[in-house]
Design a protein around this motif. Structure first.
Motif, mmCIF file in Angstrom:
data_model
loop_
_atom_site.group_PDB
_atom_site.id
_atom_site.type_symbol
_atom_site.label_atom_id
_atom_site.label_comp_id
_atom_site.label_asym_id
_atom_site.label_seq_id
_atom_site.Cartn_x
_atom_site.Cartn_y
_atom_site.Cartn_z
ATOM 1 N N PRO A 116 -5.958 4.634 3.422
ATOM 2 C CA PRO A 116 -6.698 3.343 3.528
ATOM 3 C C PRO A 116 -8.131 3.723 3.402
ATOM 4 C CG PRO A 116 -5.879 3.178 5.469
ATOM 5 C CD PRO A 116 -5.096 4.750 5.157
ATOM 6 N N THR A 119 -7.089 3.235 -1.536
ATOM 7 C CA THR A 119 -7.106 4.102 -1.112
ATOM 8 C C THR A 119 -7.701 5.628 -1.321
ATOM 9 O OG1 THR A 119 -4.698 4.877 -2.510
ATOM 10 C CG2 THR A 119 -4.486 3.604 -0.388
ATOM 11 N N ARG A 127 -5.132 -3.185 -1.711
ATOM 12 C CA ARG A 127 -5.629 -3.055 -0.797
ATOM 13 C C ARG A 127 -5.985 -1.317 -1.455
ATOM 14 N NH1 ARG A 127 -4.018 -1.297 5.543
ATOM 15 N NH2 ARG A 127 -5.936 -0.497 6.901
ATOM 16 N N THR A 146 1.456 -5.870 2.109
ATOM 17 C CA THR A 146 -0.236 -6.371 2.844
ATOM 18 C C THR A 146 -0.280 -7.471 3.193
ATOM 19 O OG1 THR A 146 -0.766 -6.910 0.439
ATOM 20 C CG2 THR A 146 -1.176 -4.609 1.041
ATOM 21 N N ASP A 190 0.936 -1.492 -0.169
ATOM 22 C CA ASP A 190 0.093 0.069 0.086
ATOM 23 C C ASP A 190 0.579 1.291 0.219
ATOM 24 O OD1 ASP A 190 -0.631 -0.049 3.553
ATOM 25 O OD2 ASP A 190 0.656 0.362 2.365
#
Length: 341
Positions: free
Chosen positions: A224, A218, A216, A50, A44
Motif C-alpha cells: 500500500p 499500491t 487505496r 477498505t 486492496d
C-alpha cells in the motif's frame, strides 16, 4: 477482489489487457455511446476491505495523477478566453514571488512545459522524498501554497526548452486561481466539475478529506501507498475521480463543451513527432491523430486519450504503479474489440 461492475464486454477486455490483479476502471466513449466498467474496486490487494469501500465499484475514486495537468490546461485556455490573463502574463503579476527569477516566467511557457523551471525544486529534497516513497510508501508532496511559494522563490530558471515540470504546473494552477479571485479547488468546482456534472471529481488537501469510495493505491508488489494529497499539488497531480466522472469529462472534451477546449490544440513541438497544447500532447499512432495525457502517483496510473476526428475516447484508471499507457492506446487505436464501437 470485488465483482466486476458496468459493461461486461469492456470488463472482460480490461481483464485480458491488465490481468486485473488490482482495482482498475475504464471508459470507452464513441458516437455509439459510452461504456464503463470497474474491476476489483473495494478491496486492496491483501484482501482487506477498505474503510471507504462502496457497494458499487463504479463509485470508486482513483488518483488521476498528472491528468490533473490536463485539467489545469483547460482552465488556462478558459482564463485566456475570459480575458482574465494573457499568454504573456507572468507569475509575479499573480503570485507574491517578489524579485525571484521564477516571477518572470510567463503563463504560456508554463502551459507548454517550456518555462525553464525544474521538475521539482531542489529545496524540496526530491531524492530524500523518493527514497521515502520507495521504502515506506509515503506521500512525497503535501505542501500548502505558502510552502510552495517559498520553494519557488529559491529555484533557478533554466533555458526555455521543453522540460516537464510539476512545479511549473502547480504554480500555473494557483496563479489561474488568483486571477479568478478564488482557490484552485474552487476554480475546478466552478468551471469544470459543476458545469459538466462530474459527481466525483475533487482535490483532497489531506488524507482525512478522502471521500467514501476512495481506492487505496499500491506499488507493483501490492504494497500500500499513502494517498498523494496536498493543497499545492492540486493543479499538477492532486485530483481524484471515479470512472463515471472521467467518462463524462471525456465526452465533454470530444463534443467541445468542456471549458478551455482550445487547450487540446497543439501549439509547440515536444520531442520527436509530438506536439503540445496546454498540457495535452498530440501524436500520430497507427495513422490516427491522438490527443492524450497520462498520470502516475505513488500507487496509481491513469491514461486519457482522444481520437477527435472519430469522436472516440478512452480512459483507464488503475490502483497500482504498472503503466496503463499501452492499454489505453490499444483500446483507442486497435482493431476489433480494441477499437471503440
Amino acid at each position: 477482489m470485488e465483482e466486476d461492475h458496468g459493461d461486461a464486454r469492456l470488463a472482460a477486455r480490461i481483464r485480458a489487457l491488465t490481468g486485473a490483479r488490482h482495482p482498475v476502471a475504464a471508459a470507452v466513449v464513441s458516437p455509439a455511446g459510452t461504456r464503463i466498467a470497474c474491476l476489483g474496486a473495494g478491496r486492496d490487494t491483501s484482501g482487506d476491505t477498505t474503510a471507504t469501500a462502496t457497494a458499487n465499484g463504479l463509485d470508486a475514486d482513483f488518483e488521476i495523477g498528472s491528468i490533473s495537468k490536463g485539467v489545469t490546461g483547460l482552465l488556462y485556455a478558459e482564463a485566456l478566453a475570459r480575458g482574465e490573463i494573457a499568454a504573456r502574463t507572468t507569475l509575479r503579476e499573480l503570485l507574491p514571488l517578489g524579485d525571484a527569477p521564477a516571477g518572470r516566467v510567463t503563463l504560456e511557457s508554463l502551459s507548454i512545459h517550456r518555462s525553464g523551471l525544474p521538475r521539482i525544486p531542489a529545496s524540496a529534497h526530491p531524492w530524500r522524498r523518493t527514497v521515502a516513497l520507495w521504502r515506506h510508501g509515503t506521500n512525497p508532496y503535501g505542501e500548502n501554497i505558502e510552502q510552495l511559494l517559498d520553494q519557488a522563490r529559491g529555484v533557478r530558471v533554466g533555458k526555455p526548452r521543453p522540460r516537464y515540470s510539476n512545479l511549473g504546473y502547480e504554480l500555473l494552477g494557483h496563479a489561474l486561481a488568483r486571477a479568478a479571485g478564488t482557490s484552485y479547488e474552487e476554480l475546478v468546482l466552478r468551471r469544470v466539475s459543476t458545469p459538466l456534472g462530474l459527481g466525483c471529481f475533487y482535490l483532497p488537501a489531506t488524507a482525512g478529506r478522502l471521500r467514501p469510495g476512495a481506492v487505496r493505491g499500491t506499488n507493483r508488489k501490492g504494497r500500500p501507498r499513502e494517498p498523494w494529497t496536498g493543497e499545492a499539488l492540486g493543479p499538477a497531480g492532486g485530483i481524484r475521480a471515479d470512472i463515471r466522472s472521467m467518462a463524462r469529462l471525456t465526452e465533454a472534451l470530444l463534443d467541445g463543451s468542456a471549458p478551455g477546449i482550445a487547450a487540446l490544440d497543439p501549439v509547440a513541438p515536444l520531442g520527436a513527432g509530438a506536439r503540445i497544447g496546454a498540457a495535452w500532447v498530440t501524436v500520430k499512432v497507427k495513422g490516427l491523430t491522438v490527443t492524450w495525457h497520462n498520470g502516475g502517483t505513488g500507487g496509481f496510473r491513469s491514461w486519457l486519450g482522444l481520437d477527435r476526428a472519430a469522436g472516440t475516447g478512452v480512459v483507464v484508471l488503475s490502483a497500482t504503479t504498472a503503466s496503463v499507457d499501452r492499454h489505453g492506446f490499444a483500446l483507442l487505436t486497435g482493431r476489433g474489440d480494441d477499437r471503440p464501437q
